[in-house]
Design a protein around this motif. Structure first.
Motif, PDB file in Angstrom:
ATOM      1  N   GLY A  91     -57.090   6.213 -20.921  1.00  0.00           N
ATOM      2  CA  GLY A  91     -56.415   5.547 -19.812  1.00  0.00           C
ATOM      3  C   GLY A  91     -57.227   5.462 -18.536  1.00  0.00           C
ATOM      4  O   GLY A  91     -56.660   5.438 -17.442  1.00  0.00           O
ATOM      5  N   CYS A  92     -58.535   5.374 -18.648  1.00  0.00           N
ATOM      6  CA  CYS A  92     -59.386   5.285 -17.460  1.00  0.00           C
ATOM      7  C   CYS A  92     -59.301   3.885 -16.854  1.00  0.00           C
ATOM      8  O   CYS A  92     -58.811   2.947 -17.473  1.00  0.00           O
ATOM      9  N   ALA A  93     -59.825   3.736 -15.665  1.00  0.00           N
ATOM     10  CA  ALA A  93     -59.813   2.436 -14.978  1.00  0.00           C
ATOM     11  C   ALA A  93     -61.007   1.573 -15.350  1.00  0.00           C
ATOM     12  O   ALA A  93     -61.102   0.435 -14.910  1.00  0.00           O
ATOM     13  N   CYS A  94     -61.939   2.126 -16.168  1.00  0.00           N
ATOM     14  CA  CYS A  94     -63.151   1.370 -16.472  1.00  0.00           C
ATOM     15  C   CYS A  94     -63.182   0.791 -17.883  1.00  0.00           C
ATOM     16  O   CYS A  94     -64.049  -0.023 -18.189  1.00  0.00           O
ATOM     17  N   HIS A  95     -62.274   1.181 -18.753  1.00  0.00           N
ATOM     18  CA  HIS A  95     -62.280   0.670 -20.130  1.00  0.00           C
ATOM     19  C   HIS A  95     -61.673  -0.725 -20.152  1.00  0.00           C
ATOM     20  O   HIS A  95     -60.504  -0.915 -19.861  1.00  0.00           O
ATOM     21  N   LYS A  96     -62.514  -1.727 -20.480  1.00  0.00           N
ATOM     22  CA  LYS A  96     -62.018  -3.103 -20.532  1.00  0.00           C
ATOM     23  C   LYS A  96     -60.834  -3.180 -21.498  1.00  0.00           C
ATOM     24  O   LYS A  96     -60.890  -2.554 -22.555  1.00  0.00           O
ATOM     25  N   PRO A  97     -59.774  -3.863 -21.145  1.00  0.00           N
ATOM     26  CA  PRO A  97     -59.661  -4.927 -20.168  1.00  0.00           C
ATOM     27  C   PRO A  97     -59.439  -4.480 -18.722  1.00  0.00           C
ATOM     28  O   PRO A  97     -59.369  -5.339 -17.834  1.00  0.00           O
ATOM     29  N   ALA A  98     -59.340  -3.190 -18.457  1.00  0.00           N
ATOM     30  CA  ALA A  98     -59.257  -2.763 -17.059  1.00  0.00           C
ATOM     31  C   ALA A  98     -60.534  -3.214 -16.350  1.00  0.00           C
ATOM     32  O   ALA A  98     -61.618  -3.186 -16.934  1.00  0.00           O
ATOM     33  N   PRO A  99     -60.438  -3.629 -15.104  1.00  0.00           N
ATOM     34  CA  PRO A  99     -61.600  -4.190 -14.410  1.00  0.00           C
ATOM     35  C   PRO A  99     -62.438  -3.184 -13.625  1.00  0.00           C
ATOM     36  O   PRO A  99     -63.234  -3.571 -12.775  1.00  0.00           O
ATOM     37  N   GLY A 100     -62.314  -1.909 -13.918  1.00  0.00           N
ATOM     38  CA  GLY A 100     -63.016  -0.886 -13.146  1.00  0.00           C
ATOM     39  C   GLY A 100     -64.526  -1.050 -13.094  1.00  0.00           C
ATOM     40  O   GLY A 100     -65.139  -0.812 -12.047  1.00  0.00           O
ATOM     41  N   LEU A 101     -65.156  -1.442 -14.216  1.00  0.00           N
ATOM     42  CA  LEU A 101     -66.612  -1.633 -14.214  1.00  0.00           C
ATOM     43  C   LEU A 101     -67.008  -2.764 -13.272  1.00  0.00           C
ATOM     44  O   LEU A 101     -68.010  -2.661 -12.557  1.00  0.00           O
ATOM     45  N   ASP A 126     -62.932  -8.618 -22.647  1.00  0.00           N
ATOM     46  CA  ASP A 126     -63.864  -9.261 -21.711  1.00  0.00           C
ATOM     47  C   ASP A 126     -63.182 -10.328 -20.858  1.00  0.00           C
ATOM     48  O   ASP A 126     -63.331 -10.345 -19.631  1.00  0.00           O
ATOM     49  N   MET A 127     -62.437 -11.221 -21.498  1.00  0.00           N
ATOM     50  CA  MET A 127     -61.815 -12.322 -20.760  1.00  0.00           C
ATOM     51  C   MET A 127     -60.682 -11.822 -19.870  1.00  0.00           C
ATOM     52  O   MET A 127     -60.504 -12.311 -18.753  1.00  0.00           O
ATOM     53  N   LEU A 128     -59.934 -10.827 -20.331  1.00  0.00           N
ATOM     54  CA  LEU A 128     -58.849 -10.289 -19.498  1.00  0.00           C
ATOM     55  C   LEU A 128     -59.397  -9.509 -18.303  1.00  0.00           C
ATOM     56  O   LEU A 128     -58.825  -9.569 -17.213  1.00  0.00           O
ATOM     57  N   ALA A 129     -60.504  -8.795 -18.486  1.00  0.00           N
ATOM     58  CA  ALA A 129     -61.127  -8.099 -17.354  1.00  0.00           C
ATOM     59  C   ALA A 129     -61.579  -9.118 -16.314  1.00  0.00           C
ATOM     60  O   ALA A 129     -61.367  -8.931 -15.109  1.00  0.00           O
ATOM     61  N   ALA A 130     -62.193 -10.207 -16.770  1.00  0.00           N
ATOM     62  CA  ALA A 130     -62.637 -11.259 -15.852  1.00  0.00           C
ATOM     63  C   ALA A 130     -61.453 -11.881 -15.127  1.00  0.00           C
ATOM     64  O   ALA A 130     -61.496 -12.092 -13.908  1.00  0.00           O
ATOM     65  N   VAL A 133     -59.940 -10.074 -12.070  1.00  0.00           N
ATOM     66  CA  VAL A 133     -60.648 -10.089 -10.786  1.00  0.00           C
ATOM     67  C   VAL A 133     -60.963 -11.504 -10.301  1.00  0.00           C
ATOM     68  O   VAL A 133     -61.653 -11.683  -9.293  1.00  0.00           O
ATOM     69  N   GLY A 134     -60.489 -12.502 -11.021  1.00  0.00           N
ATOM     70  CA  GLY A 134     -60.720 -13.891 -10.616  1.00  0.00           C
ATOM     71  C   GLY A 134     -62.102 -14.418 -10.926  1.00  0.00           C
ATOM     72  O   GLY A 134     -62.528 -15.428 -10.355  1.00  0.00           O
ATOM     73  N   ALA A 135     -62.834 -13.765 -11.828  1.00  0.00           N
ATOM     74  CA  ALA A 135     -64.169 -14.234 -12.219  1.00  0.00           C
ATOM     75  C   ALA A 135     -64.047 -15.391 -13.208  1.00  0.00           C
ATOM     76  O   ALA A 135     -63.037 -15.531 -13.906  1.00  0.00           O
ATOM     77  N   SER A 136     -65.081 -16.206 -13.287  1.00  0.00           N
ATOM     78  CA  SER A 136     -65.139 -17.262 -14.298  1.00  0.00           C
ATOM     79  C   SER A 136     -65.385 -16.609 -15.658  1.00  0.00           C
ATOM     80  O   SER A 136     -66.049 -15.578 -15.751  1.00  0.00           O
ATOM     81  N   LYS A 137     -64.865 -17.235 -16.695  1.00  0.00           N
ATOM     82  CA  LYS A 137     -64.883 -16.650 -18.020  1.00  0.00           C
ATOM     83  C   LYS A 137     -65.602 -17.562 -19.012  1.00  0.00           C
ATOM     84  O   LYS A 137     -65.266 -18.726 -19.138  1.00  0.00           O
ATOM     85  N   VAL A 138     -66.581 -16.995 -19.732  1.00  0.00           N
ATOM     86  CA  VAL A 138     -67.269 -17.712 -20.794  1.00  0.00           C
ATOM     87  C   VAL A 138     -67.158 -16.867 -22.056  1.00  0.00           C
ATOM     88  O   VAL A 138     -67.636 -15.729 -22.101  1.00  0.00           O
ATOM     89  N   LEU A 139     -66.514 -17.416 -23.068  1.00  0.00           N
ATOM     90  CA  LEU A 139     -66.376 -16.739 -24.358  1.00  0.00           C
ATOM     91  C   LEU A 139     -67.444 -17.262 -25.297  1.00  0.00           C
ATOM     92  O   LEU A 139     -67.638 -18.477 -25.397  1.00  0.00           O
ATOM     93  N   VAL A 140     -68.140 -16.355 -25.967  1.00  0.00           N
ATOM     94  CA  VAL A 140     -69.109 -16.758 -26.985  1.00  0.00           C
ATOM     95  C   VAL A 140     -68.471 -16.612 -28.360  1.00  0.00           C
ATOM     96  O   VAL A 140     -67.616 -15.753 -28.577  1.00  0.00           O
ATOM     97  N   ARG A 141     -68.889 -17.462 -29.294  1.00  0.00           N
ATOM     98  CA  ARG A 141     -68.332 -17.449 -30.650  1.00  0.00           C
ATOM     99  C   ARG A 141     -68.942 -16.371 -31.532  1.00  0.00           C
ATOM    100  O   ARG A 141     -68.463 -16.130 -32.633  1.00  0.00           O
TER     101      ARG A 141
END
Length: 182
Positions: A91-101, A126-130, A133-141
């Protein structure tokens, strides 16, 4: 769609995005995908800061160290690396999808996260963490990316990536074209 010309930095997931299988691979056995290292260099050459960010709960089990990951990312040319060593159950704040990192990097480097891009293969982390925080999201296949778009799309159904790329190289091309041309 958000304009990318004012982007400050790009955050890139490791497993399934840079290389590997999508599962844990020890840094000494990890192999990047074709053109992944060149993609990192291309992003940096366009004037962007490039950071790795990754969940690595096997560190908590003693199977690797943060220092081993840091050394690998430095070898690949990253400007910095943010590694969550905790198990998901902690339950840390840094494990994605949490945006701590992402928050840690923003604080250390004076970044506005809304002016950053996250590249990853897992929608539900990855996409939920982005998105958080309002970051742009690029998903790779690559890695889990195709599954994130298919069988697991329901786990991040309320979030849309700005772009879906075949791999990290294609993601870097898309980003740099917008940084240089918009």
């Amino acid at each position: 769609m958000k304009l990318l010309r004012d982007i400050q930095a790009v955050f890139i997931d490791r497993d399934g995005t840079i290389g590997g299988t999508g599962h844990f691979v020890h840094p000494r056995e990890f192999a990047p995908y074709e053109k992944s290292i060149e993609a990192i260099a291309m992003l940096k050459a366009s004037g962007l800061k490039v950071f790795a960010f990754t969940n690595q709960h096997r560190i908590a089990r003693g199977e690797a160290t943060v220092e081993q990951f840091q050394a690998q990312f430095a070898e690949y040319g990253f400007d910095g690396a943010y590694v969550c060593p905790h198990a998901p159950s902690e339950g840390c704040a840094c494990h994605k999808p949490a945006p701590g990192l992402l928050h840690q990097a923003a604080e250390e480097h004076g970044l506005e996260l809304g002016r950053c891009v996250v590249i990853g293969d897992v929608g539900s982390t990855d996409m939920l963490a982005a998105a958080a925080v309002g970051a742009s999201k690029v998903l790779v296949r690559t890695g889990w990316g195709q599954g994130s778009l298919g069988a697991y799309r329901h786990t991040w159904a309320q979030t849309e990536p700005e772009y879906v790329a075949d791999d990290l190289w294609a993601a870097a091309q898309w980003i740099t074209a917008r940084v240089c041309n918009e």
